[in-house]
Design a protein around this motif. Structure first.
Motif, PDB file in Angstrom:
ATOM      1  N   ASN A 270      -4.261   0.499  -2.065  1.00 34.57           N
ATOM      2  CA  ASN A 270      -3.730  -0.238  -2.110  1.00 34.57           C
ATOM      3  C   ASN A 270      -3.162  -1.404  -2.991  1.00 34.57           C
ATOM      4  OD1 ASN A 270      -6.074  -1.614  -3.323  1.00 34.57           O
ATOM      5  ND2 ASN A 270      -6.638  -2.095  -1.786  1.00 34.57           N
TER       6      ASN A 270
ATOM      7  N   THR B 213       1.180  -1.472   0.014  1.00 36.02           N
ATOM      8  CA  THR B 213      -0.053  -0.001  -0.135  1.00 36.02           C
ATOM      9  C   THR B 213       1.245   0.962   0.186  1.00 36.02           C
ATOM     10  OG1 THR B 213      -1.836  -1.164   1.274  1.00 36.02           O
ATOM     11  CG2 THR B 213      -1.815   1.300   1.556  1.00 36.02           C
TER      12      THR B 213
ATOM     13  N   TRP C 170      -3.460  -1.432   5.532  1.00 36.73           N
ATOM     14  CA  TRP C 170      -4.591  -0.364   4.291  1.00 36.73           C
ATOM     15  C   TRP C 170      -5.228   0.464   5.137  1.00 36.73           C
ATOM     16  CZ3 TRP C 170      -9.911  -1.171   1.665  1.00 36.73           C
ATOM     17  CH2 TRP C 170     -10.408  -0.106   0.133  1.00 36.73           C
TER      18      TRP C 170
END
Length: 121
Positions: free
Chosen positions: A52, A33, A101
């Motif tokens: 991501n 990410t 994330w």
């Protein structure tokens, strides 16, 4: 460990646009990410957006509808497309790589050097 280089900041008037880029090297960026963070003078660093490995994005409420985050895995580059810029968007913008994330900076292990964004009339 990834090496990240951010660029593309600058000075714009309110309402203007910029498109900072973050180029990664030294590792497999595809599985990471990439987050964008900013820090204004005298303020804490805050998360702006993240994307991501599959292209899913999350943006802070303060930039939703104005900023878009995209990535080109072939070029190992992530872009922060900023429009409708406001003076409160001024700060140093950093990109970072992590395996979560989230907009929490503690989840990011590799950081770029930052690029200055100034919005003023």
């Amino acid at each position: 460990q990834l090496q990240l280089v951010g660029s593309g900041g600058g000075w714009v008037r309110p309402g203007g646009s910029l498109r900072p880029a973050c180029v990664a090297s030294g590792g497999n960026v595809d599985r990471h990410t990439i987050g964008w963070f900013r820090q204004a003078p005298g303020k804490d660093r805050e998360g702006v957006s993240c994307i991501n490995y599959s292209g899913g994005t999350y943006h802070a409420d303060s930039v939703k509808g104005r900023f878009t985050t995209t990535r080109d895995n072939a070029k190992k580059t992530v872009y922060l497309e900023m429009s409708g810029l406001k003076p409160e968007d001024t700060g140093v913008y950093f990109c970072a790589a992590g395996l979560g994330w989230t907009l929490l900076s503690s989840y990011y292990s590799d950081w770029g050097q930052g690029t200055q964004v100034t919005v003023s009339s």
